[in-house]
Design a protein around this motif. Structure first.
Motif, PDB file in Angstrom:
ATOM      1  N   PRO A 164       0.848  -1.201   0.000  1.00  0.00           N
ATOM      2  CA  PRO A 164       0.000   0.000   0.000  1.00  0.00           C
ATOM      3  C   PRO A 164       0.884   1.251   0.000  1.00  0.00           C
ATOM      4  N   GLU A 165       0.495   2.199  -0.822  1.00  0.00           N
ATOM      5  CA  GLU A 165       1.192   3.465  -0.927  1.00  0.00           C
ATOM      6  C   GLU A 165       1.302   4.149   0.451  1.00  0.00           C
ATOM      7  N   ALA A 166       0.348   3.850   1.339  1.00  0.00           N
ATOM      8  CA  ALA A 166       0.350   4.472   2.663  1.00  0.00           C
ATOM      9  C   ALA A 166       1.451   3.929   3.572  1.00  0.00           C
ATOM     10  N   TRP A 167       2.090   2.840   3.177  1.00  0.00           N
ATOM     11  CA  TRP A 167       3.203   2.337   3.973  1.00  0.00           C
ATOM     12  C   TRP A 167       4.428   3.197   3.674  1.00  0.00           C
ATOM     13  N   VAL A 168       4.428   4.390   4.213  1.00  0.00           N
ATOM     14  CA  VAL A 168       5.486   5.352   3.887  1.00  0.00           C
ATOM     15  C   VAL A 168       6.839   4.910   4.420  1.00  0.00           C
ATOM     16  N   ASP A 169       6.829   3.943   5.333  1.00  0.00           N
ATOM     17  CA  ASP A 169       8.095   3.479   5.899  1.00  0.00           C
ATOM     18  C   ASP A 169       8.713   2.358   5.066  1.00  0.00           C
ATOM     19  N   VAL A 170       8.048   1.944   3.981  1.00  0.00           N
ATOM     20  CA  VAL A 170       8.560   0.810   3.197  1.00  0.00           C
ATOM     21  C   VAL A 170       9.053   1.297   1.836  1.00  0.00           C
ATOM     22  N   GLN A 171      10.329   1.102   1.585  1.00  0.00           N
ATOM     23  CA  GLN A 171      10.881   1.442   0.271  1.00  0.00           C
ATOM     24  C   GLN A 171      11.487   0.238  -0.424  1.00  0.00           C
ATOM     25  N   SER A 172      12.269  -0.521   0.356  1.00  0.00           N
ATOM     26  CA  SER A 172      13.050  -1.570  -0.305  1.00  0.00           C
ATOM     27  C   SER A 172      12.620  -2.946   0.190  1.00  0.00           C
TER      28      SER A 172
ATOM     29  N   LEU B 298      14.316  -4.874   1.941  1.00  0.00           N
ATOM     30  CA  LEU B 298      14.699  -5.093   3.342  1.00  0.00           C
ATOM     31  C   LEU B 298      13.620  -4.629   4.312  1.00  0.00           C
ATOM     32  N   ASP B 299      12.844  -3.615   3.897  1.00  0.00           N
ATOM     33  CA  ASP B 299      11.720  -3.203   4.740  1.00  0.00           C
ATOM     34  C   ASP B 299      10.672  -4.309   4.792  1.00  0.00           C
TER      35      ASP B 299
END
Lengths: 478, 345
Positions: B109-117, B119-120
């Motif tokens: 979800p786009e709202a998971w602002v803490d997830v980029q890669s 490893l997240d």
């Protein structure tokens, strides 16, 4: 029309013909008997296990090779190795036994490997677990048992490679890296030698996507910062309230990431030290010196080195030739549960015959008390490929024939012969004497015993001609 | 099946995004599929004797090649890798037919602002497990996704089977994230999902597959397959090429060649072809005319034309190249090599 070949075994599995199976069984028995003489008691566990038993503790290498499936809603797996199951069984059935507990097992394991020469997806492991024995005494016993067993079954010029994952663990623990970075380094340890650049890239990419600089917000306490960010995200229309995670959890993790002091330097240092460690693959004396030096430079205790030295001394005391031993401190065997010594034995042609090590945390992680444990497993088929060929001695065999109408008497005569130590085959095809004699020759049987009635038989010896008479007189003593 | 053993059974996608481009590709190779109506599931290819075309769903094509029910087929590489696994009978004859490109990616979800890669995602799987839940990933690519997670040391997650409209799963609440095939990312964006960096599981496109047993055991079938891949390969190689024909003035062929090849793109493969023009105009002056012909990359056509004008050319014509055959077919040699390799025991 469609032409298909006849039924084949599943790829990577194979059918074993009797001549080979006799050899495999005999070899398995000899290995088991040696273990028995050392006090290892047989145990059996199911071939089918709960998948999580392996997912939680096995290394990534093994998990990728797991045959797993969901059956009626339960996640199951075929065992890829014995240790996890044996220790689980130990906890359930034997935990009140006085320590140490010595257990032995043998049977099939399944791994989804790339099939190659003498690498099958189903193969037989013969192994032992020594539960409650500490290093270096128990380590020396296990190594000694493995090497002496190979000698006993006639494996020539095996080579023992010994490592110690405790050294890498000690080094990493001292560096105070984040838990996940440390465990990832440990997982990647063996690959560090093969593909250092890729391991580095994977570890560093953690920090790769730049977020943003908190700037003056840096000084805000966490809860205020989280509240501020969450309000902003909602204000600009990011649907934070519409996912399976709590909005607070998302923002809290974001704040943790933003605040994380860059551990890149620590990772660099850890990589450098581990790279040095994994380069130590040499004769025992030089290897232990180099490792002691490395630990000394980092200001760490040399305890694991001393332990390894003591184990080696005990091994030499059992008559093990030093020149066949290599110390390899970059070895990790792809299983995550090892904590101390790890080892592999390979045959002359480089095929791995045996692998094992110490796993002092495994029993605790399965829910038991902290209990040291060490063990190994042989790959039976591979040992059979290099062990000296010993002919399997068979009992002398006889073919018993009767007229079909008197088959019941034939059955009784055959049983009489078996009790006298013969291997007796009954003619079940109603063949003539001539045909039975030909059959006896082909099978290497000694004689055809033609039953006239329950007492009277004719002993047609393949080599010596016929004798007629009473059963007790005609049958020779073995 | 009513086809005789000698017929090559060639499976094509019956519908979906692969259908039209497949027929176009074959037609552009001179292999026009005549399917009288869409209700009919068999067809013939003009110019390809002893071949029966069977229309199947793309995922069924993989299964039928594996089982030996068809000899060759066109499907998506994603389906081949997912469904075909490592079956020794499955051969990828041509991994890239040049269309239906798409990536199998992880999206959150786009709202998971803490997830980029990636490893997240690995971190989240651990967080979920610690909280007594499992990260749920909706996908129809169970095998590929599972291997991707396992190979990266993440074991605690659940795959939610999803056949179609996968990108809706997180919004509907039956999964936390998805792994799906995407061409442009539009469907992901519309469902407010974003692609996870460093987590492209597979780059896919249409490919040609075949059954090892069927092809190894039948020389006639191998020949027909050889024709198909020769044409496909030559057509693909021709796509970026054009042929230029022009009349160039000059005293002799060598001088004309010298003038032309000061532009490196006019050298062609081995050099330009130059032939004398026998002028039909009796009043022509003493100038000799030469007809030249050369194959150039389409990107260089304009530059080449400008150069030809500068050296006085007339009658400049540029033609599309339909096929460009190499001295041997790379794909066909690869196929023969793969067939010769002893199946591992």
């Amino acid at each position: 029309m469609n032409e298909r070949p006849g039924w084949q075994p599943v790829r990577g599995a194979r059918d074993v013909p009797p001549t080979e199976q006799l050899r495999l069984r005999a070899l398995q028995q000899r290995l088991e008997n040696i273990g028995r003489q050392w006090g290892y008691q047989p145990i059996d566990v199911p071939l089918l296990e709960q998948r999580d038993l392996y997912l939680k503790k096995a290394g990534e290498e093994l998990v990728g090779k797991l045959y797993d499936f969901v059956h009626h809603g339960r996640a199951l797996a075929l065992r890829p190795e014995w240790t996890s199951s044996v220790l689980r069984a130990y906890l359930r059935l034997l935990r009140s036994e006085p320590l140490p507990v010595r257990l032995a097992y043998s049977g099939p394991v399944l791994r989804y490997e790339r099939p190659q020469r003498t690498t099958y997806r189903q193969f037989t492991q013969v192994g032992v677990e020594l539960i409650g024995g500490v290093a270096p005494l128990a380590d020396a016993e296990i190594l000694g048992l493995a090497c002496l067993s190979l000698d006993a079954v006639g494996v020539k010029n095996w080579k023992l490679t010994v490592g110690h994952i405790g050294i890498a663990r000690t080094l990493l623990a001292a560096m105070r890296l984040p838990e996940r970075t440390a465990s990832q380094l440990l997982w990647s340890f063996e690959r560090l030698r093969r593909e250092p650049a890729q391991v580095r890239a994977e570890l560093m990419s953690d920090e790769a996507p730049e977020l943003f600089d908190l700037g003056p917000l840096q000084s805000l306490p966490d809860d205020q910062l989280q509240h501020l960010l969450l309000t902003m995200l909602r204000a600009v229309g990011v649907p934070v309230d519409n996912t399976s995670r709590e909005p607070e959890a998302i923002v809290a993790r974001l704040v943790r990431k933003l605040r994380r002091s860059e551990p890149a330097a620590g990772v660099e240092q850890a990589l450098a030290v581990l790279t040095q460690l994994s380069a130590i693959r040499m004769q025992p004396r030089e290897a232990l010196q180099a490792a002691a030096q490395l630990l000394g430079d980092e200001g760490l205790s040399a305890a694991p080195i001393q332990e390894l030295q003591a184990t080696l001394d005990l091994l030499l005391a059992q008559g093990m030739p030093l020149e066949r031993i290599v110390i390899d401190l970059g070895m990790s065997r792809g299983l995550h549960y090892y904590t101390g010594i790890i080892f592999e034995i390979e045959g002359e042609d480089g095929l791995q015959l045996c692998g094992g090590g110490r796993y002092d945390d495994l029993i605790a992680s399965l829910g038991g008390p902290t209990t040291p444990a060490v063990g190994f497993a042989f790959g039976l088929e591979r040992i059979a490929a290099v062990a000296e060929q010993r002919p399997v001695v068979e009992q002398p065999s006889l073919v018993v024939m009767t007229p079909t109408s008197r088959h019941a008497e034939g059955l009784r005569v055959a049983e009489y012969l078996r009790q006298r130590g013969f291997l007796a085959l009954l003619d079940v095809r109603g063949r003539s004497l001539q045909a039975n004699l030909r059959d006896a020759m082909r099978r290497g049987a000694r004689a055809v015993v033609e039953v006239e009635d329950e007492q009277t038989v004719v002993w047609h010896d393949v080599w010596e001609g016929a004798r007629r008479g009473n059963l007790a007189e005609v049958v020779p003593h073995l | 099946m009513r086809s005789s053993a000698a017929m090559l059974r060639f499976a094509l996608p019956s519908k979906g995004t692969l259908y039209e481009p497949t027929l176009q590709l074959l037609q552009s190779c001179g292999l026009r599929v005549s399917r009288p109506n869409l209700k009919q599931y068999t067809a013939r290819i003009a110019g390809l004797p002893d071949t029966e075309v069977l229309f199947h769903r793309p995922s069924d094509i993989v299964a039928k090649v594996v089982a030996g029910d068809v000899d060759i087929g066109i499907s998506g590489l994603d389906l081949v890798r997912e469904e075909g696994g490592d079956d020794p009978n499955l051969l990828v004859i041509e991994p890239d037919l040049g269309f239906a490109r798409a990536d199998l990616v992880l999206a959150v979800p786009e709202a998971w602002v803490d997830v980029q890669s990636w490893l997240d995602v690995a971190d989240l799987a651990a967080d979920f497990a610690a909280a007594g839940r499992q990260l749920r990933v909706a996908t129809k690519y169970r095998n590929l996704v599972r291997s991707f997670f396992y190979e990266r040391g993440v074991y605690m997650f659940t795959l939610v089977d999803s056949q179609g409209a996968t990108e809706g799963a997180p919004g509907l609440g039956y999964a936390d994230m998805i792994a799906d095939i995407t061409e442009t990312g539009t469907a992901l964006r519309e469902n407010r999902l974003k692609v996870v960096a460093g987590a492209t599981i597979l780059r896919s496109q249409a490919c040609l597959i075949g059954g090892r047993r069927a092809l190894a055991g039948d020389e006639r079938k191998r020949e027909i397959v050889g024709t198909v891949i020769e044409l496909v390969e030559a057509q693909r190689r021709a796509r970026g090429l054009a042929q230029i024909i022009a009349n160039v003035p000059g005293p002799d062929a060598a001088t004309v060649a010298g003038c032309m090849t000061t532009n490196p793109h006019l050298r062609g493969l081995q050099g330009p072809t130059i032939a004398p023009v026998f002028s039909s105009r009796p009043d022509a002056d003493a100038t000799n005319w030469w007809s030249i012909s050369v194959v150039v990359a389409t990107d260089h056509v304009l530059g080449a034309v400008v150069h030809l004008r500068e050296i006085g050319s007339t009658g400049i014509v540029v033609l599309p190249v339909q096929y460009a055959f190499a001295d041997r077919s790379v794909s066909y040699s690869r196929l023969l090599q793969a067939l010769n390799q002893q199946e591992e025991t």
